[in-house]
Design a protein around this motif. Structure first.
Motif, short mmCIF file in Angstrom:
data_model
loop_
_atom_site.label_atom_id
_atom_site.label_comp_id
_atom_site.label_asym_id
_atom_site.label_seq_id
_atom_site.Cartn_x
_atom_site.Cartn_y
_atom_site.Cartn_z
N THR A 1 -15.64 -59.57 -84.20
CA THR A 1 -14.64 -58.01 -82.92
C THR A 1 -16.39 -57.60 -81.40
O THR A 1 -15.88 -57.53 -80.42
CB THR A 1 -14.14 -57.48 -83.33
N ALA A 2 -16.97 -57.17 -82.44
CA ALA A 2 -18.65 -57.49 -81.87
C ALA A 2 -18.85 -57.93 -80.39
O ALA A 2 -19.32 -57.75 -79.34
CB ALA A 2 -19.66 -57.44 -82.88
N GLU A 3 -18.83 -59.17 -80.44
CA GLU A 3 -19.22 -60.83 -80.20
C GLU A 3 -18.09 -60.58 -78.84
O GLU A 3 -18.63 -59.99 -77.20
CB GLU A 3 -19.05 -61.96 -80.41
N ALA A 4 -16.66 -60.34 -79.58
CA ALA A 4 -15.66 -60.04 -78.05
C ALA A 4 -15.79 -59.05 -77.71
O ALA A 4 -15.25 -59.23 -76.69
CB ALA A 4 -14.32 -60.47 -78.71
N ALA A 5 -16.05 -57.92 -77.87
CA ALA A 5 -16.37 -56.38 -76.80
C ALA A 5 -17.70 -57.16 -76.01
O ALA A 5 -17.68 -56.92 -74.46
CB ALA A 5 -17.14 -55.66 -78.23
N LEU A 6 -18.91 -57.76 -76.22
CA LEU A 6 -19.48 -57.87 -75.26
C LEU A 6 -19.56 -59.33 -73.93
O LEU A 6 -20.26 -59.00 -73.17
CB LEU A 6 -21.14 -58.61 -76.40
N ARG A 7 -18.05 -59.67 -74.64
CA ARG A 7 -17.97 -60.40 -73.91
C ARG A 7 -17.22 -60.29 -72.34
O ARG A 7 -17.07 -60.37 -71.02
CB ARG A 7 -16.95 -61.59 -73.86
N ASP A 8 -16.74 -58.40 -72.26
CA ASP A 8 -16.67 -57.44 -71.60
C ASP A 8 -17.82 -56.68 -70.67
O ASP A 8 -18.63 -56.30 -70.90
CB ASP A 8 -16.44 -56.29 -71.84
N SER A 9 -17.77 -57.40 -69.20
CA SER A 9 -18.98 -57.26 -68.51
C SER A 9 -19.00 -55.62 -68.44
O SER A 9 -20.29 -54.87 -67.80
CB SER A 9 -19.45 -57.61 -67.14
N ARG A 10 -18.50 -54.46 -68.50
CA ARG A 10 -18.26 -53.30 -68.28
C ARG A 10 -18.87 -52.75 -69.49
O ARG A 10 -19.47 -51.42 -69.66
CB ARG A 10 -16.91 -52.04 -68.27
N VAL A 11 -18.57 -53.96 -70.71
CA VAL A 11 -19.76 -52.95 -72.12
C VAL A 11 -20.86 -52.91 -71.68
O VAL A 11 -22.24 -53.59 -71.49
CB VAL A 11 -19.47 -53.74 -73.18
N ARG A 12 -21.71 -51.11 -72.13
CA ARG A 12 -22.95 -51.37 -71.24
C ARG A 12 -23.60 -51.10 -72.20
O ARG A 12 -25.26 -51.15 -73.06
CB ARG A 12 -23.67 -49.72 -70.74
N SER A 13 -23.61 -50.87 -73.78
CA SER A 13 -23.81 -50.47 -74.94
C SER A 13 -23.07 -50.43 -76.10
O SER A 13 -21.72 -50.38 -75.79
CB SER A 13 -24.54 -48.92 -75.49
N LEU A 14 -22.79 -51.56 -77.36
CA LEU A 14 -22.23 -51.58 -78.48
C LEU A 14 -22.83 -51.34 -79.60
O LEU A 14 -24.07 -51.79 -79.72
CB LEU A 14 -22.02 -53.16 -78.39
N LEU A 15 -22.42 -50.13 -80.35
CA LEU A 15 -22.69 -49.43 -81.24
C LEU A 15 -21.90 -50.35 -82.94
O LEU A 15 -20.50 -49.89 -82.40
CB LEU A 15 -23.29 -48.30 -81.34
N VAL A 16 -22.79 -51.06 -83.16
CA VAL A 16 -21.48 -51.08 -85.00
C VAL A 16 -21.74 -51.53 -86.51
O VAL A 16 -23.38 -50.56 -85.90
CB VAL A 16 -21.78 -53.16 -85.10
N VAL A 17 -21.27 -50.16 -86.94
CA VAL A 17 -21.20 -49.30 -87.75
C VAL A 17 -21.00 -50.52 -88.91
O VAL A 17 -19.96 -50.41 -89.30
CB VAL A 17 -21.20 -47.79 -87.62
#
Length: 240
Positions: A79-95
């Motif tokens: 899920t985290a990897e798929a989110a980072l493939r979206d170029s709009r994501v500037r920050s990703l916090l994974v809890v």
């Protein structure tokens, strides 16, 4: 080529005995990674369509512009990897509640670990997602009360089949309202479930996230020789 079966890690944790295993799939010859908690299979790399769809469907409903995103549950990282493939994501916090799981990625024991830790937008947070969701300070220990544009949750089997009894409160109206405080206006909450869509939960979700919907994600399941399905619930907070 790996050996036919290998236990890469095993640890006693506060949630039970967790293990990471790698086996060779006899049909494809590919390596398959699996996580077990005690005798319960939590996840497998054999099919990841549901985890990927969680990010895709959730972020498709997110506001325009750059996005700050929270993922609840690191797991094998899809899920985290798929989110980072979206170029709009500037920050990703994974809890992630288990430091051992974060360590698997740091040590590159799982396939996507190097890609996650090699991306400057990614930051793991070792903590209890459900406790942080209920707390006014929120998910980011470095920025209390920080708000996000999307929260993607993949921890429990479903809103009715939770890993720990205390998790159940999140899926009730009061718990969902507490979670919604951590979203910007128009922000998205998306949830993965291994159960079929449940009208009762969709209605509960819609009391806090108007227009909430349940999406069915189907995929080939080589273990059963047919197809399987997951559910992804998506809802948005009212826009300002």
């Amino acid at each position: 080529m790996s050996t036919r079966f290998e236990e890469l890690d095993w640890r006693p944790t506060e949630l039970g005995e967790i293990s990471l295993r790698r086996r060779r799939d006899p049909a494809s010859g590919a390596d398959v990674y699996e996580v077990k908690l005690d005798d319960d299979f939590l996840m497998t790399s054999l099919f990841t369509e549901g985890e990927v769809a969680l990010a895709r469907l959730g972020l498709a409903e997110a506001p325009r512009g750059e996005l700050d995103v929270v993922v609840g549950g690191l797991g094998l990282g899809y899920t985290a990897e798929a989110a980072l493939r979206d170029s709009r994501v500037r920050s990703l916090l994974v809890v992630e509640a288990l430091g051992e799981v974060i360590e698997w990625h740091e040590r590159q024991l799982v396939p996507v670990g190097s890609r996650l830790f090699g991306d400057a937008r990614f930051r793991p947070v070792h903590g209890d997602f459900f406790a942080l969701a209920a707390a006014a300070e929120g998910f980011d220990p470095e920025a209390p009360r920080r708000r996000f544009h999307a929260i993607l949750l993949d921890i429990d089997h479903s809103p009715r089949h939770v890993l720990r009894p205390g998790n159940a409160a999140l899926y009730e109206p009061a718990g969902l309202r507490r979670l919604a405080r951590h979203l910007h206006p128009g922000g998205v909450f998306a949830l993965w479930s291994d159960d079929p869509p449940e009208d009762r939960f969709t209605s509960t979700l819609a009391t806090v996230f108007p227009g909430a919907r349940a999406h069915t994600v189907t995929f080939d399941n080589p273990l059963h020789g047919g197809t399987s399905a997951n559910t992804v619930y998506v809802g948005r907070t009212p826009a300002a």
